[in-house]
Design an enzyme around this catalytic site. Structure first.
Site, short mmCIF file in Angstrom:
data_model
loop_
_atom_site.label_atom_id
_atom_site.label_comp_id
_atom_site.label_asym_id
_atom_site.label_seq_id
_atom_site.Cartn_x
_atom_site.Cartn_y
_atom_site.Cartn_z
N ALA A 73 55.38 59.24 70.04
CA ALA A 73 55.20 59.10 68.59
C ALA A 73 54.16 60.09 68.07
CB ALA A 73 54.79 57.67 68.24
N ASP A 74 53.05 60.24 68.79
CA ASP A 74 52.01 61.19 68.37
C ASP A 74 52.53 62.62 68.38
OD1 ASP A 74 49.59 59.82 67.72
OD2 ASP A 74 49.35 59.28 69.82
#
Length: 401
Positions: A168-169
């Site tokens: 996600a990052d």
């Protein structure tokens, strides 16, 4: 080749921490942007994140090569004055602080455009700047869990699984990079910058691809491990490891069947489309028996020679030693602030005329502030005054506990 990189002459201010914002700005720096990283006097939180090597954070170094570090106390008016001087020179500002923090510390979009209307402002948050969850705090695992990705990952009879890397990052970092480039392209036509709202949850939804549409048919996607419900593919044990096999086209399936001594499999598939998918439970033990008798190298050599898609399962160490990865220059040595040198993943994009120039150092806290402030016209005495007043200057060693 021109000897230039694509973003030469672009000034980026980074007020960010951890991965999403810093990784975006590292990509920009790799391609020539002058990235000035503005940190609290105690350093951004990533400097305290493990794993550590000889006192330096490898987590931090993996996201911050090629930047210049300046410390500022943005909670004080003098610190904001220095920030505004920096903003007057900035093409881009990237932040991934929580909603409301930029406005509180004087670098919200209205503050920025009051100083320099040409600055593109990219704000990365967990859930975006609008919506009922916009105020929620988020980390990578939370966003993976809420995006549907974790629910689709893992064995069918096992629990939801969060991916090992910070997906996600890093996807948010890529989305933020695209946001910067789109903002700069739009500015070429309009003459002014704009705010780009990047949500980590938003960024993961496109990864679900056709599964989003499939949910409308009443067939909600579920966990299916390493196999695909629509194709014959998956992980199989070899004598010395694991391989991924994907003989998905009819021609590949025919060649694969012949190699395994099962030509009738191709005939059955030709007579009954998707026969191999429907009879996976019967076929898998035969395939497994064949792969177990051979090494990964033997399996890959035979199948690749027959143009059947396959590949070995590699550890991170295997990947770093892979001759293909090495020849492509996908590892890049980076010097840590303390002087040690470690390998990092290099830039993934190869521009023929304006190649990347990845930096070879991760900056020590505040090491560039004298030079950066001098470029703004600050005298040595003025810089010393800011430091003595506690507006700038590293506030002691970074706590890595």
């Amino acid at each position: 080749m021109t000897g230039m990189s694509a973003l030469d002459g672009v000034r980026v201010l980074e007020i960010a921490h951890y991965i999403a914002g810093p990784q975006c700005c590292q990509i920009l720096a790799d391609h020539g942007a002058d990235v000035v990283k503005i940190e609290p006097r105690t350093g951004e939180q990533g400097r305290r994140s493990w794993p550590m090597h000889e006192g330096d954070s490898l987590y931090f170094a993996a996201n911050n090569r090629g930047k210049r570090s300046v410390t500022l106390d943005l909670a004080r008016p003098q610190g904001r004055e220095v920030l505004h001087d920096l903003l007057r020179t900035a093409d881009v500002l990237v932040t991934n602080y929580a909603p409301g923090v930029p406005e509180k510390l004087g670098f919200g979009v209205d503050d920025v455009h009051a100083v320099n209307e040409r600055t593109v402002v990219v704000h990365v948050t967990g859930f975006g700047r609008t919506g009922p969850k916009s105020g929620w705090v988020a980390y990578d695992g939370i966003v993976q869990a809420m995006s549907g990705l974790a629910d689709m990952t893992g064995s069918p009879d096992g629990p939801p699984t969060v991916a090992g890397p910070f997906v996600a990052d890093n996807v948010a970092a890529l989305q933020a990079t695209i946001a910067v480039l789109l903002g700069l392209a739009a500015r070429e036509r309009t003459g002014v910058g704009q705010l780009v709202d990047v949500g980590m949850l938003d960024g993961l939804l496109p990864l679900l691809g056709h599964h989003v549409a499939a949910s409308a048919t009443g067939h909600a996607p579920t966990r299916f491990g390493s196999e695909l419900p629509t194709s014959f593919c998956g992980l199989y044990p070899a004598a010395d490891g694991w391989v991924y096999l994907a003989p998905v086209t009819p021609r590949m399936w025919a060649r694969f069947s012949a190699i395994l001594g099962r030509p009738e499999w191709a005939e059955r598939e030709a007579a009954e489309p998707r026969w191999r998918v429907h009879h996976r439970a019967e076929l898998n033990p035969v395939v497994t028996a064949w792969t177990r008798e051979r090494t990964t190298a033997e399996i890959v050599a035979v199948l690749q020679d027959a143009d059947v898609v396959c590949g070995p399962v590699q550890s991170v160490g295997d990947v770093l030693a892979d001759e293909h990865v090495r020849e492509r220059g996908m590892t890049h040595d980076v010097e840590l602030a303390g002087g040690a040198t470690v390998p990092m993943a290099g830039p993934a994009l190869r521009l023929a005329a304006t190649p990347a120039r990845p930096g070879d150092r991760s900056p020590a806290l505040g090491e560039d502030e004298d030079a950066v402030l001098a470029e703004l016209g600050y005298s040595a005495a003025a810089v010393a005054g800011l430091r003595s007043a506690g507006i700038t200057g590293a506030a002691g060693p970074v706590d890595t506990r």
